[in-house]
Design a protein around this motif. Structure first.
Motif, mmCIF file in Angstrom:
data_model
loop_
_atom_site.group_PDB
_atom_site.id
_atom_site.type_symbol
_atom_site.label_atom_id
_atom_site.label_comp_id
_atom_site.label_asym_id
_atom_site.label_seq_id
_atom_site.Cartn_x
_atom_site.Cartn_y
_atom_site.Cartn_z
ATOM 1 N N UNK A 277 -23.786 122.968 -129.524
ATOM 2 C CA UNK A 277 -24.953 122.079 -129.654
ATOM 3 C C UNK A 277 -26.100 122.806 -130.347
ATOM 4 N N UNK A 278 -26.309 124.045 -129.942
ATOM 5 C CA UNK A 278 -27.406 124.843 -130.485
ATOM 6 C C UNK A 278 -27.177 125.162 -131.960
ATOM 7 N N UNK A 279 -25.917 125.436 -132.318
ATOM 8 C CA UNK A 279 -25.611 125.879 -133.676
ATOM 9 C C UNK A 279 -25.461 124.730 -134.665
ATOM 10 N N UNK A 280 -24.851 123.635 -134.223
ATOM 11 C CA UNK A 280 -24.543 122.545 -135.153
ATOM 12 C C UNK A 280 -25.299 121.252 -134.837
ATOM 13 N N UNK A 281 -26.228 121.307 -133.879
ATOM 14 C CA UNK A 281 -26.962 120.111 -133.501
ATOM 15 C C UNK A 281 -27.864 119.607 -134.616
ATOM 16 N N UNK A 282 -28.138 118.308 -134.587
ATOM 17 C CA UNK A 282 -28.953 117.665 -135.623
ATOM 18 C C UNK A 282 -30.427 117.574 -135.250
ATOM 19 N N UNK A 361 -21.121 114.497 -128.603
ATOM 20 C CA UNK A 361 -20.535 113.419 -129.415
ATOM 21 C C UNK A 361 -20.994 113.518 -130.873
ATOM 22 N N UNK A 362 -22.279 113.785 -131.072
ATOM 23 C CA UNK A 362 -22.805 113.855 -132.440
ATOM 24 C C UNK A 362 -22.239 115.047 -133.196
ATOM 25 N N UNK A 363 -22.101 116.185 -132.503
ATOM 26 C CA UNK A 363 -21.494 117.356 -133.133
ATOM 27 C C UNK A 363 -20.051 117.051 -133.522
ATOM 28 N N UNK A 364 -19.316 116.387 -132.615
ATOM 29 C CA UNK A 364 -17.919 116.044 -132.873
ATOM 30 C C UNK A 364 -17.790 115.091 -134.061
ATOM 31 N N UNK A 365 -18.642 114.067 -134.103
ATOM 32 C CA UNK A 365 -18.581 113.082 -135.188
ATOM 33 C C UNK A 365 -18.847 113.748 -136.538
ATOM 34 N N UNK A 366 -19.793 114.695 -136.577
ATOM 35 C CA UNK A 366 -20.099 115.380 -137.833
ATOM 36 C C UNK A 366 -18.880 116.099 -138.378
ATOM 37 N N UNK A 367 -18.097 116.727 -137.502
ATOM 38 C CA UNK A 367 -16.890 117.418 -137.955
ATOM 39 C C UNK A 367 -15.751 116.445 -138.236
ATOM 40 N N UNK A 368 -15.667 115.379 -137.425
ATOM 41 C CA UNK A 368 -14.569 114.422 -137.582
ATOM 42 C C UNK A 368 -14.605 113.728 -138.937
ATOM 43 N N UNK A 392 -18.593 121.743 -145.865
ATOM 44 C CA UNK A 392 -18.748 122.656 -144.745
ATOM 45 C C UNK A 392 -20.039 122.344 -144.003
ATOM 46 N N UNK A 393 -19.911 122.132 -142.710
ATOM 47 C CA UNK A 393 -21.091 121.878 -141.893
ATOM 48 C C UNK A 393 -21.714 123.210 -141.555
ATOM 49 N N UNK A 394 -22.935 123.414 -141.983
ATOM 50 C CA UNK A 394 -23.611 124.681 -141.784
ATOM 51 C C UNK A 394 -24.415 124.650 -140.495
ATOM 52 N N UNK A 395 -24.435 125.767 -139.765
ATOM 53 C CA UNK A 395 -25.270 125.827 -138.562
ATOM 54 C C UNK A 395 -26.728 125.881 -138.939
ATOM 55 N N UNK A 396 -27.592 125.545 -137.973
ATOM 56 C CA UNK A 396 -29.017 125.630 -138.200
ATOM 57 C C UNK A 396 -29.422 127.076 -138.409
ATOM 58 N N UNK A 397 -30.442 127.321 -139.230
ATOM 59 C CA UNK A 397 -30.919 128.669 -139.470
ATOM 60 C C UNK A 397 -31.567 129.219 -138.203
ATOM 61 N N UNK A 398 -31.222 130.454 -137.858
ATOM 62 C CA UNK A 398 -31.754 131.081 -136.662
ATOM 63 C C UNK A 398 -32.728 132.191 -137.036
ATOM 64 N N UNK A 435 -31.449 127.325 -123.550
ATOM 65 C CA UNK A 435 -32.497 126.365 -123.872
ATOM 66 C C UNK A 435 -33.800 127.090 -124.169
ATOM 67 N N UNK A 436 -34.088 128.164 -123.399
ATOM 68 C CA UNK A 436 -35.301 128.941 -123.640
ATOM 69 C C UNK A 436 -35.232 129.609 -125.013
ATOM 70 N N UNK A 437 -34.025 130.082 -125.380
ATOM 71 C CA UNK A 437 -33.855 130.691 -126.691
ATOM 72 C C UNK A 437 -34.068 129.665 -127.800
ATOM 73 N N UNK A 438 -33.551 128.441 -127.551
ATOM 74 C CA UNK A 438 -33.716 127.356 -128.501
ATOM 75 C C UNK A 438 -35.193 127.024 -128.712
#
Length: 446
Positions: A277-282, A361-368, A392-398, A435-438
């Protein structure tokens, strides 16, 4: 004739026990997969380095290509599942989940690669693998004329349970899966949910080291589903390993410690649910409930809609009811969302609001969306003359560690500014640290 019969008999035995595959084809070189996610690549390297030797299930470059097909149904997957873990295997129909299970159980030949269960190879020691594995297939493999109790007696004997222990083990399975009322009835009279319970009980009988569950809760009512979840959790707590496929994201969040999403036979991502969720969330979902100035006066939601559109350009309105609005915000820091909503709460008559993280669900749909049929690939290849590439679905920049440390300072200031405890946000999975890291990373953008 006698000599030919003897020769062909020996040849049949060698093929049955995969002698040629063991000696000629099982030396798997370390392969490099292009555009592979860093977490998937790290797991592959862990398997190559031998760090997964203590895992109950080890899969190394396992592949399956069906005759007449150009694209592999399963393409060089690598993963290790240790004791006490429930590993989720997600993907749309045709992604390769069931094919993977069939190779692990010996129902389907392996094109290349290797896998071991409790140290036994699926290529050369399949009988020992079966003794250490329980399998609940996607479709019930039960005899309609046998009762539930007779099924468990039969499979307990096949598992090698001592004869004096079979009655006790059978009753354990009946009680564990809630089949007491139906144990004496023929399985053909069972409902779909009870058949799934029986199949799961058969997979668990004899306490195998590895349990494979292919969509175990299909057709179950919510009460039965949660009853089965408790049974699966007890298996994990006993120190055994579970590999689960499911189309229910709620089920995966309740059971899985790690999961992978399969697309076109390969792993596209791998990790804990909160990590994915943290890496690929929208982004975030903001839900607001407004109150009327006085009773009997209709609500005017236009000021709130204008506020959201101007404050968060590109936000998408997902729901609109009598007094409720829900928006999806793709790119914004969590601190900024709270700052703006709190600052305008009284002016916009916002009675209550919540901010939640992107769902699984949203992460799954993006890959599906990347899943394609082989005939579609062929058509696209003709149109693009071989220049097509998978999206390629890219993770959010950290942020860097220093930026995160600076973010913690700003985070405390944001707490004081907003007058709320932001550490309690987006913690539906109980992962307060992540969550605190997020939040810290988001505040660092301010």
């Amino acid at each position: 004739m006698a000599v030919e019969g003897f020769v062909f008999f020996i040849l049949n035995l060698l093929i049955q026990y995969r002698f040629f595959m063991d000696n000629w084809f099982t030396k798997c070189p370390q392969t490099t997969v292009r555009d592979e996610d860093e977490d998937v690549a790290a797991e592959r390297q862990r398997v190559y380095d031998g760090a997964s030797k203590t895992d109950i299930l080890q899969i190394r470059d396992l592949s399956k290509t069906y005759v007449g097909r150009k694209r592999a149904a399963v393409d060089r997957i690598c993963v290790g599942v240790p004791a006490g873990e429930c590993f989720g295997l997600l993907g749309v129909n045709g992604a390769g989940k069931t094919t993977t299970f069939k190779m692990l159980t010996g129902d389907s030949d392996v094109s290349s690669g290797e896998a071991t269960v409790a140290g036994y190879s699926i290529l050369t020691e399949i009988l020992d693998v079966h003794q250490n594995m329980g399998y609940c297939p996607q479709f019930e493999a039960i005899d309609e004329l046998l009762t539930g109790r007779e099924h468990l007696y039969l499979y307990a004997r096949l598992r090698g349970v001592p004869e004096c222990e079979i009655p006790r083990v059978t009753e354990w399975g009946i009680q564990k899966l809630g089949l007491t009322e139906y144990a004496g009835r023929c399985a053909g009279t069972y409902s779909g949910g009870n058949k799934r319970k029986l199949s799961t009980a058969i997979a668990m009988i004899g306490c195998p080291a590895l349990v494979l569950l292919d969509e175990p809760t299909t057709g179950m009512d919510p009460h039965s589903r949660r009853f089965l979840w408790n049974a699966i959790m007890s298996v994990i707590q006993d120190g055994r390993a579970v590999v689960l496929t499911s189309h229910s994201m709620e089920e995966c969040e309740a059971l899985c410690t790690r999961l992978a999403i399969m697309v076109n036979g390969t792993f596209k991502c791998l990790g804990t649910i909160q990590h994915l969720k943290y890496k690929f969330g929208d982004g975030y979902v903001v839900t607001m409930k407004m109150k009327a100035a006085r009773a009997g006066v209709s609500l005017d939601l236009e000021p709130v809609e204008s506020f959201m559109e101007s404050s968060f350009p590109g936000c998408v309105q997902r729901e609109k009811h009598y007094n409720t609005l829900q928006y999806e915000i793709a790119s914004s820091s969590l601190a900024r969302i709270f700052q703006l909503v709190v600052a305008n709460k009284e002016r916009l008559s916002i009675e209550d609001y919540s901010v939640s993280q992107t769902t699984l669900d949203q992460v799954f749909v993006n890959f599906a969306k990347q899943q394609t049929a082989e005939d579609e690939d062929a058509t696209l290849n003709k149109r693009t003359a071989g220049r097509r590439k998978d999206v390629k679905i890219l993770p959010l920049q950290r942020r860097t560690q220093k930026q995160r440390d600076d973010g913690h300072v700003e985070f405390r200031a944001a707490n004081e500014l907003c007058g709320v405890d932001l550490t309690l946000v987006s913690c539906s999975c109980g992962a307060l640290d992540e969550a605190d890291e997020l939040i810290s990373a988001a505040v660092g953008e301010q």
